[in-house]
Design an enzyme around this catalytic site. Structure first.
Site, PDB file in Angstrom:
ATOM      1  N   GLY A 206       0.839  -1.207   0.000  1.00  0.00           N
ATOM      2  CA  GLY A 206       0.000   0.000   0.000  1.00  0.00           C
ATOM      3  C   GLY A 206       0.864   1.244   0.000  1.00  0.00           C
ATOM      4  O   GLY A 206       2.064   1.168  -0.265  1.00  0.00           O
ATOM      5  N   ASN A 207       0.271   2.370   0.293  1.00  0.00           N
ATOM      6  CA  ASN A 207       1.055   3.606   0.410  1.00  0.00           C
ATOM      7  C   ASN A 207       0.359   4.533   1.407  1.00  0.00           C
ATOM      8  O   ASN A 207      -0.713   4.215   1.926  1.00  0.00           O
ATOM      9  CB  ASN A 207       1.258   4.272  -0.960  1.00  0.00           C
ATOM     10  CG  ASN A 207      -0.055   4.645  -1.608  1.00  0.00           C
ATOM     11  OD1 ASN A 207      -0.768   5.509  -1.114  1.00  0.00           O
ATOM     12  ND2 ASN A 207      -0.404   3.984  -2.700  1.00  0.00           N
ATOM     13  N   HIS A 208       0.991   5.672   1.662  1.00  0.00           N
ATOM     14  CA  HIS A 208       0.529   6.546   2.746  1.00  0.00           C
ATOM     15  C   HIS A 208      -0.549   7.555   2.329  1.00  0.00           C
ATOM     16  O   HIS A 208      -0.855   8.466   3.087  1.00  0.00           O
ATOM     17  CB  HIS A 208       1.718   7.325   3.324  1.00  0.00           C
ATOM     18  CG  HIS A 208       2.673   6.457   4.084  1.00  0.00           C
ATOM     19  ND1 HIS A 208       2.290   5.747   5.194  1.00  0.00           N
ATOM     20  CD2 HIS A 208       3.975   6.169   3.876  1.00  0.00           C
ATOM     21  CE1 HIS A 208       3.326   5.059   5.649  1.00  0.00           C
ATOM     22  NE2 HIS A 208       4.362   5.299   4.859  1.00  0.00           N
ATOM     23  N   SER A 209      -1.112   7.431   1.134  1.00  0.00           N
ATOM     24  CA  SER A 209      -2.111   8.425   0.718  1.00  0.00           C
ATOM     25  C   SER A 209      -3.284   8.455   1.712  1.00  0.00           C
ATOM     26  O   SER A 209      -3.814   7.411   2.110  1.00  0.00           O
ATOM     27  CB  SER A 209      -2.639   8.071  -0.676  1.00  0.00           C
ATOM     28  OG  SER A 209      -3.763   8.860  -0.957  1.00  0.00           O
TER      29      SER A 209
END
Ligand code: CTP
Length: 398
Positions: A206-209
């Site tokens: 995933g990512n931090h958005s």
């Protein structure tokens, strides 16, 4: 909020008519002058006395009363806004086909002001092809549709079709009357948030958005009157934007499918999601156990949603992308604008403090196809979203 505004509230025959009472109260409290028109069957669900008491005006329901002709033409011209809430399946059908067998319909056909409708029906009626077609017809003439909500219905079933809550209707009325609703009748598609690409049943890439930028954009476009669909990746906070349809997805592939399906019927598409560029080539059925050996994960490319929409874009559709860059920012962003056939590219530089993932602020430069580069100072994401909406409006109407 609605001080000095004149609102005609049309009430048609639906169980949701009981919500017309709190709706009238809210409109009057917000400063509006409200006149209520009821269809004959609406009186089976709520009494005219209740609505006349709350609106402080007589309730109108027949073309003539006490030898007086109800002047539908002047009523239609008197109002700043006509709001039909609840809108029954029957009244919707009559509106779509120009039938005029009661005062509410006569006023609707005479109205020169914006018209908003808040449908209310059971899910099966709501999903029936006739209802879809009738709604699409009245929408295409510029009528403003307040989306139904999901929940318990009069039948006892749970599904789509509940009339929006009076507070939500009030907010949307304020938006339409306050903003001039320049995007009324336009459909917008916005992506936001990260995507989660599963590795096994418990792990993902995933990512931090945070999704904040896209949520602000959906809100800004709705505030200008657009009908907005927000395709939202997994984020931790619940999101509810009055009048915005939210479709929750997990993976890049799900986001792709939603966007491709919605795009043909979209006027404005803003791709602000941080979509994973790679996804595991295979998802393990069971949790992957560790051992002492090195482990590498096979990855394959996801489909580029923005690029795919760019390939399908028709004349008149506006496509907006985001570029998050760390070096050669403007030239990389311009390459993305061209390669993905976007109309606008919103550039964030990770070198700017206060910009990027998780922040409440952003600092952007907006690039257009004519070579324009508009650099903005650091602002709240809500203010950045308004700037983006202004660029979209300029492209649509310039
Ligand atoms: N985007 C998308 N689908 C993907 C990847 C990205 O729609 N699978 C969109 C993003 O929503 C954004 C734009 O493409 O609007 C730019 O994304 P970015 O990841 O910065 O660009 P890439 O083209 O993936 O290039 P690179 O990673 O090499 O910078």
């Amino acid at each position: 909020m609605l001080k000095g505004k004149k609102i005609l509230l049309g009430v048609s025959g639906s169980i949701a008519a009981y919500k017309s009472a709190p709706l009238v109260r809210l409109l009057v409290k917000a400063g509006a002058t409200v006149k209520v028109i009821m269809t004959p069957s609406a009186a089976d669900f709520i009494t005219p006395l209740t609505l006349s008491t709350l609106s402080k005006n007589p309730v109108l329901s027949s073309m003539s009363a006490d030898d007086q002709w109800a002047d539908h033409v002047h009523l239609g011209r008197w109002a700043d806004l006509m709001l039909i809430a609840p809108l029954s399946c029957n009244t919707l059908s009559k509106m779509a086909h120009g039938q005029c067998d009661n005062l509410l319909l006569a006023v609707y056909l005479s109205a020169t002001c914006p018209v908003m409708v808040a449908p209310a029906m059971d899910e099966d009626m709501w999903k029936h092809p006739t209802t879809r077609r009738n709604l699409e017809m009245i929408r295409s003439w510029g009528n403003f549709i307040i989306p139904v909500e999901h929940g318990e219905l009069a039948s006892g079933l749970v599904g789509d079709g509940r009339m929006a809550e009076p507070e939500s209707i009030l907010e949307q009325v304020g938006m339409v009357l306050g903003s001039g609703a320049i995007l009324q009748g336009k459909k917008a598609l916005v992506t936001a948030g990260p995507t989660y690409e599963p590795i096994d049943p418990v792990r993902f890439i995933g990512n931090h958005s945070s999704g904040k930028m896209g949520i602000s954009i959906a809100t800004a476009l709705r505030a200008k009157g657009a009908e907005v669909k927000l395709v939202l990746g997994p984020i931790q906070v619940p999101v509810n934007i009055p009048g915005v349809e939210i479709i929750k997805v997990q993976t890049a592939a799900e986001m792709f499918e939603c966007c491709i399906a919605a795009f043909p019927d979209t006027d404005i598409a803003v791709m602000s999601a941080a979509v994973a560029d790679y996804t595991p080539s295979a998802i393990a059925d069971q949790k992957i156990k560790k051992n002492d050996l090195e482990w590498s994960l096979g990855l394959q490319r996801t489909k580029d949603i923005l690029k795919s929409l760019g390939e399908r874009k028709r004349k008149g559709q506006i496509l907006v992308g985001f570029a998050l860059e760390t070096e050669n920012e403007r030239s990389n962003a311009r390459d993305k604008l061209n390669n993905k056939n976007a109309d606008l590219m919103v550039l964030n530089s990770l070198r700017d403090e206060g910009a990027g993932f998780g922040q409440d602020t952003n600092k952007v430069t907006i690039l257009d196809r004519e070579g324009g580069e508009f650099e903005y100072e650091l602002k709240s994401k809500d203010a950045v979203a308004k700037d983006i909406a202004e660029h979209i409006i300029r492209l649509l109407y310039a």
